[in-house]
Write an enzyme that holds these catalytic residues in place. Structure first.
Site, PDB file in Angstrom:
ATOM      1  N   CYS A 178       2.938   1.707   3.101  1.00  0.00           N
ATOM      2  CA  CYS A 178       4.031   0.722   3.165  1.00  0.00           C
ATOM      3  C   CYS A 178       5.206   1.168   2.301  1.00  0.00           C
ATOM      4  CB  CYS A 178       3.538  -0.646   2.711  1.00  0.00           C
ATOM      5  SG  CYS A 178       2.161  -1.292   3.667  1.00  0.00           S
ATOM      6  N   CYS A 214       0.843  -1.197   0.000  1.00  0.00           N
ATOM      7  CA  CYS A 214       0.000   0.000   0.000  1.00  0.00           C
ATOM      8  C   CYS A 214       0.883   1.254   0.000  1.00  0.00           C
ATOM      9  CB  CYS A 214      -0.929  -0.002   1.208  1.00  0.00           C
ATOM     10  SG  CYS A 214      -0.064   0.100   2.795  1.00  0.00           S
TER      11      CYS A 214
END
Length: 79
Positions: free
Chosen positions: A14, A11
């Site tokens: 991340c 994501c």
């Protein structure tokens, strides 16, 4: 050498955390082995319920947030 794991499926948070960690390690000449962990079973083994997660020397330092640069640097220096 410090072991750093960034836990997350990929994501935006991340990716942001991984980039921050790599930048901090590089700009502060810290010897670290940085690994991106995307396997859900491995992430669950650390007991986190939200990503991104940051693990330094097998200790969970944060999850669910992208910590400030100063905090990440402090954790790396402590290790």
């Amino acid at each position: 050498m410090i072991s750093v794991k960034v836990l997350g499926p990929g994501c935006s948070k991340c990716r942001t955390l991984e980039a921050k960690v790599r930048n901090i390690v590089s700009s502060n000449n810290i010897q670290a082995d940085i690994t991106k962990v995307e396997d859900i079973n491995e992430m669950m083994s650390f007991g986190i319920m939200m990503t991104p997660g940051l693990v330094i020397n097998e200790q969970v330092k944060s999850y669910g947030i992208v910590p400030k640069d100063e905090q990440i640097l402090n954790w790396l220096k402590e290790s």
